[in-house]
Design an enzyme around this catalytic site. Sequence first.
Site, mmCIF file in Angstrom:
data_model
loop_
_atom_site.group_PDB
_atom_site.id
_atom_site.type_symbol
_atom_site.label_atom_id
_atom_site.label_comp_id
_atom_site.label_asym_id
_atom_site.label_seq_id
_atom_site.Cartn_x
_atom_site.Cartn_y
_atom_site.Cartn_z
ATOM 1 C CB VAL A 243 -5.349 -6.069 -5.606
ATOM 2 C CG1 VAL A 243 -4.425 -5.230 -6.731
ATOM 3 C CG2 VAL A 243 -6.226 -7.403 -6.403
ATOM 4 C CB CYS A 244 -4.548 -2.391 -1.755
ATOM 5 S SG CYS A 244 -5.904 -1.763 -2.859
ATOM 6 C CB THR A 245 -2.435 -6.655 0.645
ATOM 7 O OG1 THR A 245 -3.285 -6.066 1.832
ATOM 8 C CG2 THR A 245 -1.035 -7.446 1.724
ATOM 9 C CD GLU B 111 -2.101 -2.107 -6.548
ATOM 10 O OE1 GLU B 111 -2.460 -2.526 -7.782
ATOM 11 O OE2 GLU B 111 -3.029 -1.414 -5.641
ATOM 12 C CG LEU B 112 0.510 0.120 0.121
ATOM 13 C CD1 LEU B 112 -0.855 -0.063 -0.649
ATOM 14 C CD2 LEU B 112 0.120 0.493 1.426
#
Length: 219
Positions: A44-46, A48-49
């Site tokens: 998920v963070c991948t 988002e960034l």
Amino acid sequence: MSLRINDIAPDFQADTSKGPISFHEWIGDNYAVLFSHPKNFTPVCTTELGAMAGLAGEFAKRGVKIIGISVDPVESHEKWKGDIRTATGFDVDYPLIGDKDLKVAKLYDMLPAGAGDSSEGRTPADNATVRSVFVIGPDKKIKLVLTYPMTTGRNFDEILRAIDSIQLTAKHQVATPANWKQGDDVIITAAVSNEDAIQRFGSFDTVLPYLRKTKQPTA
């Protein structure tokens, strides 16, 4: 103590993918968005960034600097950038804070004091609460805090919409209603009398004695 809106955002020194910074000095006279991640190389963070990188121009148009933080060392951030490019098509050109000793996560009350002092051996689940977005004003005060669960990707268009409202309402004595977006009618605050409202805004509609709407100011 929990951080609240209008608290001074805690200052700190940290290493980033763009070199060392002092946070308040880095913000300068701008608005800033600090958004946090529990671990590098998480799905998920991948996304988002990458999404934030794709919107970097929109934040810049509003005079907003963006900076990410992950509970991992800066060297790991550099490796992660390649995965972000592969997954999203965007290059991360904004700074990413390395928080391998958990100091910033604790300073912003995203991890408890007893969480230890190293990112080594910690899993994303251990750091699940490091999922917050802080919007900070030029006065270094916190204007907005959003915290998301690990399984729910953030809506950065909503963060832009909120910044539009924050900047508009800081300049004019208005508020924005539910689901407001640029160009929609706004609410005149209670501090403005009817007479003053006519002078300021030209005309307005009284929906309720305490709810007056007018066109969005543009000046």
